[in-house]
Scaffold this active site. Sequence first.
Site, PDB file in Angstrom:
ATOM      1  N   HIS B 153     -10.063 -38.384 -13.545  1.00 19.68           N
ATOM      2  CA  HIS B 153      -9.431 -37.375 -14.407  1.00 19.68           C
ATOM      3  C   HIS B 153      -8.001 -37.137 -13.966  1.00 19.68           C
ATOM      4  CE1 HIS B 153     -10.851 -34.842 -10.973  1.00 19.68           C
ATOM      5  NE2 HIS B 153      -9.712 -34.198 -11.168  1.00 19.68           N
ATOM      6  N   HIS B 198     -15.066 -31.980 -15.483  1.00 19.22           N
ATOM      7  CA  HIS B 198     -13.820 -32.115 -16.241  1.00 19.22           C
ATOM      8  C   HIS B 198     -13.434 -33.580 -16.368  1.00 19.22           C
ATOM      9  CE1 HIS B 198     -12.626 -32.208 -12.133  1.00 19.22           C
ATOM     10  NE2 HIS B 198     -11.381 -31.819 -12.244  1.00 19.22           N
ATOM     11  N   HIS B 213      -1.936 -34.233 -10.573  1.00 15.55           N
ATOM     12  CA  HIS B 213      -2.599 -35.317  -9.850  1.00 15.55           C
ATOM     13  C   HIS B 213      -3.457 -36.192 -10.746  1.00 15.55           C
ATOM     14  CE1 HIS B 213      -6.035 -32.354  -9.527  1.00 15.55           C
ATOM     15  NE2 HIS B 213      -6.745 -33.437  -9.675  1.00 15.55           N
ATOM     16  N   GLU B 264      -5.913 -37.413  -5.815  1.00 19.58           N
ATOM     17  CA  GLU B 264      -7.101 -36.768  -5.261  1.00 19.58           C
ATOM     18  C   GLU B 264      -8.194 -37.824  -5.136  1.00 19.58           C
ATOM     19  OE1 GLU B 264      -9.248 -34.145  -7.972  1.00 19.58           O
ATOM     20  OE2 GLU B 264     -10.395 -33.250  -6.342  1.00 19.58           O
TER      21      GLU B 264
END
Lengths: 124, 306
Positions: B153, B198, B213, B264
């Site tokens: 994501h 998400h 990110h 991330e």
Amino acid sequence: MSARPEQIVYRIEITDTGESYPCRESQSLLKAMESLGRRGIPVGCRGGGCGVCKIRITSGAVRCRKMSRAHVSEEEERRGVVLACRTSPVSDVRLAVIGKLQKAIRRGRQQGRPRPEKTRHQEE
Amino acid sequence: MSQKDVLRPGHVAIRVLDMDDALSHYVNRLGLIPTDEDAQGRKYLKGWDEYDWFSVVLREADEPGMDYMGFKVRDDAALARLERGLKEFGCEVERIPEGELRHCGERVRFLAPTGHAFELYASKEHYGNALGTMNPEAFVDDVKGMGAHRFDHCLLYGDDLDGSVKLFREVLGFDLTEQVLDGELMVGAFLACSNKAHDIAFIRHEEPGKFHHAAFLLETWQDVLHAGDIISKYDISIDIGPTRHGITRGKTIYFFDPSGNRNEVFAGGSTWYPDHPVITWTADTLGKAIFYHDRELNERFLGVVT
């Protein structure tokens, strides 16, 4: 242990605070400050991308690696305005801090709620 | 319709200052696999557990940040339906021909109200993973660095948060899974087209079109700790972690690529079903919502974007 070639160490002075610290010629001005636990230049991405560690070189000579043009124009770079994370000394250096951490989450109507964030670097 | 038209996040195109430095980071440290490059010098990468040809595109430029994020949609009919919906919503929509990105079919590109370019596409060539699809083993031996399984994501910062949330919910069929409210004002939105916590997230921010990110999936908390070891061993610029988020419950670590784009890697996270209630976080307890262990906000995490 193989001997490492001696590196020249320069003295860096942050004129805003009077803080000074040593920086090797291979280090960035930001990395040297950070690794000694010193403060004065805000620390962001450390990669030339976010612009938070923007400084002006007020005396001394430096060399720079590529920095985001969104934060340092060619004209600024010519005037010694650079990002500390991408800049290394080639002499003793004095610098002034320009960059700052910005509040990201926009304050809405506060409606009496306590502010959750510290205000140390609050935007002016 | 029981299944949404938008299937999942498909790719993210990231601008980097130096391609050699970027490739070393994304391949040797994050563990992505280089799968192609094109005449413009763009490099194509994928996670070891992804089937399509690429999920990350790197482009050398003078300013880092995100060029666009792409979502794969069900089929060409869905692509046409969604394109009509985007136009009715008032988006500027552009058709980008098949092959402009190698191995990718025609793309429908649009600008969201937060100032971010997104695109939809129905087809991308199959590359496969090293395990195959017939009685596959459970893991591969030769992953590098953190061994990211796949792109997962993006979190993006922009001004018209309400507009982008409306677009993703009403036109693209996403569900709002979690939200951050400051009084009545929504300041953070987490949206899913799948049953993940998400697939895209937005934070309200004065400047449009900013990139917070891109996230990549790991399998376990131990893998997140191993990523932390790699970040230290190779002196990668760390942001925060290892820690856990209250929001989405993911176990996570954040760091920067050599151009200052935040990455991330994470494991876990809550699941979403369409009948679930929206989870709400209030701005006055945001420290714990974002960093469940430290329970304090971090100005760099909140304020630094490309």
